[in-house]
Every structure is written in C-alpha cells, then in structure tokens.
Design a protein around this motif. Structure first.
Motif, PDB file in Angstrom:
ATOM      1  N   GLN A 174      -7.754  82.788  11.264  1.00 47.63           N
ATOM      2  CA  GLN A 174      -7.641  82.951  10.380  1.00 47.63           C
ATOM      3  C   GLN A 174      -7.619  84.515  10.448  1.00 47.63           C
ATOM      4  O   GLN A 174      -8.859  84.571  11.481  1.00 47.63           O
ATOM      5  CB  GLN A 174      -8.829  82.400   9.199  1.00 47.63           C
ATOM      6  CG  GLN A 174      -9.349  83.897   8.118  1.00 47.63           C
ATOM      7  CD  GLN A 174     -10.747  82.803   7.383  1.00 47.63           C
ATOM      8  OE1 GLN A 174     -11.849  82.100   8.178  1.00 47.63           O
ATOM      9  NE2 GLN A 174     -11.040  83.335   6.275  1.00 47.63           N
TER      10      GLN A 174
ATOM     11  N   SER B  84      -9.950  87.217  10.317  1.00 45.14           N
ATOM     12  CA  SER B  84     -11.396  87.193  10.931  1.00 45.14           C
ATOM     13  C   SER B  84     -12.120  86.335  11.206  1.00 45.14           C
ATOM     14  O   SER B  84     -13.451  86.656  11.829  1.00 45.14           O
ATOM     15  CB  SER B  84     -11.719  87.770   8.683  1.00 45.14           C
ATOM     16  OG  SER B  84     -12.541  86.328   8.096  1.00 45.14           O
TER      17      SER B  84
ATOM     18  N   LYS C 278     -13.916  83.961   9.004  1.00 47.19           N
ATOM     19  CA  LYS C 278     -15.203  84.085   8.132  1.00 47.19           C
ATOM     20  C   LYS C 278     -15.502  82.410   8.317  1.00 47.19           C
ATOM     21  O   LYS C 278     -16.529  82.046   7.930  1.00 47.19           O
ATOM     22  CB  LYS C 278     -14.964  84.833   7.237  1.00 47.19           C
ATOM     23  CG  LYS C 278     -14.990  86.725   7.104  1.00 47.19           C
ATOM     24  CD  LYS C 278     -14.910  86.698   6.116  1.00 47.19           C
ATOM     25  CE  LYS C 278     -14.455  88.513   5.725  1.00 47.19           C
ATOM     26  NZ  LYS C 278     -14.028  88.817   4.060  1.00 47.19           N
ATOM     27  N   LEU C 279     -14.670  81.786   7.887  1.00 44.86           N
ATOM     28  CA  LEU C 279     -14.249  80.111   7.690  1.00 44.86           C
ATOM     29  C   LEU C 279     -14.582  79.987   9.097  1.00 44.86           C
ATOM     30  O   LEU C 279     -13.574  79.302  10.242  1.00 44.86           O
ATOM     31  CB  LEU C 279     -13.291  80.384   6.662  1.00 44.86           C
ATOM     32  CG  LEU C 279     -13.560  78.386   6.252  1.00 44.86           C
ATOM     33  CD1 LEU C 279     -14.094  77.911   5.182  1.00 44.86           C
ATOM     34  CD2 LEU C 279     -11.816  77.799   5.751  1.00 44.86           C
ATOM     35  N   SER C 280     -15.691  79.247   9.440  1.00 43.67           N
ATOM     36  CA  SER C 280     -15.709  78.664  10.586  1.00 43.67           C
ATOM     37  C   SER C 280     -15.704  76.857  11.332  1.00 43.67           C
ATOM     38  O   SER C 280     -14.841  76.947  11.831  1.00 43.67           O
ATOM     39  CB  SER C 280     -17.500  77.987  10.753  1.00 43.67           C
ATOM     40  OG  SER C 280     -17.811  77.324   9.626  1.00 43.67           O
TER      41      SER C 280
ATOM     42  N   ASP D 253     -11.403  72.654   3.382  1.00 44.62           N
ATOM     43  CA  ASP D 253     -12.761  73.100   3.457  1.00 44.62           C
ATOM     44  C   ASP D 253     -13.752  71.589   3.596  1.00 44.62           C
ATOM     45  O   ASP D 253     -13.487  70.781   3.348  1.00 44.62           O
ATOM     46  CB  ASP D 253     -12.983  74.455   2.923  1.00 44.62           C
ATOM     47  CG  ASP D 253     -13.603  73.797   1.428  1.00 44.62           C
ATOM     48  OD1 ASP D 253     -13.522  72.711   0.886  1.00 44.62           O
ATOM     49  OD2 ASP D 253     -13.866  74.668   0.200  1.00 44.62           O
TER      50      ASP D 253
ATOM     51  N   ASP E 114      -7.536  86.301   5.021  1.00 47.95           N
ATOM     52  CA  ASP E 114      -9.130  86.951   5.419  1.00 47.95           C
ATOM     53  C   ASP E 114      -9.863  86.523   4.071  1.00 47.95           C
ATOM     54  O   ASP E 114     -11.233  85.623   3.873  1.00 47.95           O
ATOM     55  CB  ASP E 114      -9.148  88.302   5.269  1.00 47.95           C
ATOM     56  CG  ASP E 114      -8.736  88.795   7.180  1.00 47.95           C
ATOM     57  OD1 ASP E 114      -9.801  87.280   7.820  1.00 47.95           O
ATOM     58  OD2 ASP E 114      -8.283  89.586   6.955  1.00 47.95           O
ATOM     59  N   SER E 115      -9.561  86.711   3.003  1.00 43.87           N
ATOM     60  CA  SER E 115     -10.214  86.494   1.350  1.00 43.87           C
ATOM     61  C   SER E 115      -9.230  85.269   0.612  1.00 43.87           C
ATOM     62  O   SER E 115      -8.534  85.239   0.600  1.00 43.87           O
ATOM     63  CB  SER E 115     -10.272  87.456   0.972  1.00 43.87           C
ATOM     64  OG  SER E 115     -10.759  89.172   1.975  1.00 43.87           O
TER      65      SER E 115
END
Length: 508
Positions: free
Chosen positions: A233, A235, A237-239, A290, A316-317
């Motif tokens: 991803q 950014s 943001k998702l770990s 997720d 990213d989003s």
C-alpha cells in the motif's frame, strides 16, 4: 742362345699377343634377366656369353675372374658393403679412348693410345655401380655419371613393374604386370579370388529396441514453478492483511477446482515465498481480508516458468466498490524485482468487487480503470500504473478468459474451508516480517484436506469429499495432482493405494 735369338723370340710372343687381342671382336649384350632377378653373381661362362665370345676360352674370358674380383673389391671399399652383398650383373667389352679409360679430366695426363677393356655393372638391391677396367683388371675406375643414370633407370623400371591393384567388383578383370616386360596384362579375376563382404547376421549385433509403453511408467512433463507474494500500500496505513491463497492446477485446457493452501497473515509491504507442487500455467487465487474479516480485494494470476514475483497493491484510501491492482512478472533470481528482457513482460491489471453481500458478491477483471485515479496504486520499485490493463493471453481469449466478465467471489461447489471466515476452519499462518518465510504448497494442501478442504454437503454424494491414498506421502511431489484427479473421479486407485511408482499398463 745368343742375344739375337732372344730378340727374335720376344718379337714372336708380342706379335702373337697382338693378333689375339685384335682378332677378338665380341658384340655387347646384357646378363640374362633370370640371373639378375635371382640376385646371383653370373658365372664366368655367362659373362663370356654376354661378351659374344664363341669359344669362351680366349684370353679376354680367362681374365674375367681377375676383373670381377678387382671390381667387387673396389665397389666394396667405395660403398662399405661386404662383397657377399654385391653381384656382377653385366660385363661388356669396350675399347677406351685413352689410358685413363675415358674418365680423365682437366689437369690429368693420359696416354693417347686406345685401351681395350671392360664395362662392368655391379648391383646391390636397386642400386647400380658402373666400372671401367682394362682388359686384365689391373686398372679399375668408377664411372659416376653412368652409375647414377643406371640407378635411376633401375628405379623407374622397378616402379613400372609394381603390380597394379585396382579396386574392382567380383567378376571384373584385373590388371597385372608381366614380370619380364613390365607391360600390363589384362586377365579375368575369378570371383573366388576376391574377398566376399557378408552382412553380419542380426543376431551377432546388439539390437536396440524401443521400450514398450507397458514397460515404463508414463510421466507427464511439467515445468515446476514457484512464486513470491507481497501485499503493498503506498502509504502503509493498513498494518496487516490476510491473504487466503488457493491453487487451480492446469490440466490440458482446463483447470482443477480450487484447493485451499492457507490463510496467511501479512505485514503490509512484506513478502513470502511459495514452492512445491506447482507448474507453469497453473493459476493462483488470492482473496484479501482485513483483520475484521472484511473482503478487501480479489486477484487471480497465472504462474510463469521458474519463479514469479507477484504484488497486490491496495489503494491509499479505500474505494467503493473495492479495487485491487495486481502486478507480476518473472523473477528468476528471487530478489523481488521483475526481470528485464526483450521477451519478458510485466502483467498489470485491476480487479473490482461489486454487489458485496453475505456471499461475497462478484468480481470483474477490468480492461481499464474507468473510475478512480491509477496514481492511488503507485508504489516504489514497481512500474507506474496505467488505466489500461495488461493481461496474459489466456485471460483475454479462449475458454478460460476472465476479462470483463463477472464471476462469483465464492461459488456453491467450493470446499467449505474456502468459504469459511478466515481462521475458523484453518489456523492463521503468520508471515515473517523479514521476508524470509517459505511455504511448501503441496504439503499445505495435503494438510488442509484433513480440516475441511472438501465440497459442501449440497454436492451430490457421488463426488468424493476427500480422497487420500495411504501410499502417497504428504510431501510427495505429485500429491496435489493425484488428489485433484481423484476428486474428479478420473482415478480411483487400488483399494486405498495409488501405487505411484508402479509401471502404467496400456489398459490403465
């Protein structure tokens, strides 16, 4: 007797000798070929005949033994050969022009009186030496020029007498030399004189036989393949994300049903390696979740020869409906980067999940990204995404084409473990954060068959839910292929055994 009586007697003796010399006029002739071929020394009688003497009792003939001995002695000294290896082959009566026997040169004083004598030829093998002597043999001289000419002539004659051995077929005539004249004579060669070429009986030669199919097991030729998978991803943001991986093995122009490999918990931007039980052309299916078990994306890709590097890129989003980018290509050195070459291609496309519902909805392989910005899927180290997708040819044409077609994310005939919530029927597998995790697909498939990798109860009973053979180990290289064929009832085994190493008969 007084002094005048002695003078008168001497005059009578000299006159008699002069008459004896001048009245002998023999013709020149060679020694008989028979004596020469035999390599023998001619007798004095033969030498007398060669000079043309009628009586053989003149003083000339009587002097021949002395001449012969003198010549042989000189020839032995000159050539270094023993007298036993030398022979007289010719003797001709000659009259020389001066006291030097005609061999005088500049600065040599010779008497001008003519001298009667002999021209004698000595032989040893092919070599010839010519000598000049006076009538009694007290004066012997080697004739170098005549010797060289005689030797050369003898060599040419010897060569011309060599037997001719032409290549000929049975029944043809052969050319053979006549010993005396050296002229070729044509004579029919009997067939019995020629060697017969016979074909070697087949029983004497080792026979190479093709091995019947019944004697050797038939083996399908495959190209083993591996792949690495990373979830990225831009950014980060998702770990974490969960990748549910399944395999569809290719057989001719069709694919087997999906077989569950495992649920893998990934750290974003990390990758793992998958090996064993796969071949080029097989398809791998990945469903992304997720940590709340919500479906994030769907992808399917085709394995390339050797190693394939696969990247699944989340935007990213979050997008609605969810879109996932898939980029993959050859990575034969397994460093995570795509190989570069004229005939190497990177496949890059988008998939979109729609009609999300309790059953997972449907998925579409997009020909182009009609909605959204491709730059949302740009990550470092990968090609810049474009709106137009690039697919393998099998995705765009043929019976297995998927582009621009809606397919169910889950189908009704899938194994229960594929439709269950991640972690419910199979334990989650944590992927190492240092990119060192390697998993054997064939072993994982065999293991998960025991925990629900079977079809649901709605499938007719005739379809086996799970098939295993007690003589096929879990780590056997063809375990996955055997199970897939058994599930399709293409093979049934032998009372619980598959006998993987036994020969395959023509009937089987």
């Amino acid at each position: 007797m007084n002094r005048s009586s002695f003078a008168l007697l001497g005059s009578i003796v000299l006159a008699s000798a002069s008459v004896a010399i001048t009245t002998s006029a023999p013709s020149s002739a060679g020694i008989s070929p028979k004596a020469e071929q035999a390599g023998e020394n001619p007798t004095d009688e033969q030498l007398a005949q060669s000079t043309g003497s009628q009586s053989g009792q003149s003083e000339d003939v009587q002097a021949l033994p002395l001449v012969k001995n003198a010549v042989l002695k000189d020839a032995s000294q000159q050539t270094g050969k023993p007298i036993s290896e030398l022979s007289i082959v010719d003797a001709q009566k000659q009259t020389w022009s001066d006291g030097c026997l005609g061999l005088g040169g500049a600065g040599v004083s010779c008497t001008q009186a003519t001298i009667p004598g002999w021209k004698v030829t000595v032989a040893s093998g092919e070599k010839r030496w010519v000598y000049r002597t006076n009538i009694s043999g007290t004066l012997v001289k080697w004739d170098e020029a005549a010797s060289q000419a005689m030797t050369a002539q003898g060599t040419r004659q010897s060569t011309s007498r060599l037997p001719l051995r032409p290549i000929q077929l049975p029944g043809q005539s052969s050319v053979q030399a006549t010993p005396r004249t050296g002229q070729p004579t044509v004579r029919a060669t009997p067939r019995t004189e020629q060697p017969t070429v016979r074909a070697t009986p087949r029983t004497e030669q080792p026979t190479v036989r093709a091995t019947p199919r019944t004697e050797q097991p038939q083996t399908r030729i495959n190209s083993p393949a591996t792949f690495s998978l990373a979830i990225r991803q831009p950014s980060g943001k998702l770990s974490d994300a969960i990748a549910r991986i399944s395999l569809k093995s290719k057989s001719d122009n069709s694919y087997s049903q999906e077989r569950f490999v495992g649920d893998f918990k990934y750290k974003i931007n990390k990758r793992a390696q998958f090996v064993g039980g796969m071949n080029a052309g097989d398809r791998v299916v990945v469903r992304l979740y997720d940590l709340q078990n919500r479906l994030l994306g769907f992808s399917e890709f085709e394995l390339l020869p050797r190693n394939t590097a696969v990247y699944l890129i989340l935007p990213d989003s979050p997008t609605e409906p969810p879109v996932l980018r898939t980029a993959y290509g050859s990575d034969n050195n397994q460093n995570g980067s795509f190989d570069i070459g004229r005939n190497l291609k990177v496949y890059d496309y988008f998939t979109q999940i729609s009609d999300s519902s309790s059953d997972g909805g449907s998925v579409t392989f997009l020909g182009s990204l009609n909605t959204g910005n491709p730059s949302l899927f740009q990550v470092g180290g990968l090609p810049k995404p474009t709106s137009n997708s690039v697919y393998p040819s099998s995705f765009t044409s043929g019976s297995n084409a998927v582009v621009n077609q809606q397919m169910s994310v889950f189908s009704s005939d899938m194994a229960a473990v594929l439709t269950a919530t991640p972690g419910k029927m199979a334990q989650l597998i944590n992927v190492s954060a240092n990119n060192t995790s390697t998993y054997r697909v064939n072993q994982l498939i065999a293991k998960d068959q025991q925990v629900g990798n079977s079809q649901p109860a709605s499938v007719p009973p005739s379809a086996p839910a799970s098939v295993s053979f007690n003589d096929v180990p879990t780590n056997y290289w063809a375990k996955g292929f055997i199970s897939a064929l058994a599930q399709k009832e293409i093979i049934k085994g032998y009372q619980g055994r598959f006998r993987p190493n036994d020969p395959v008969t023509r009937g089987e």
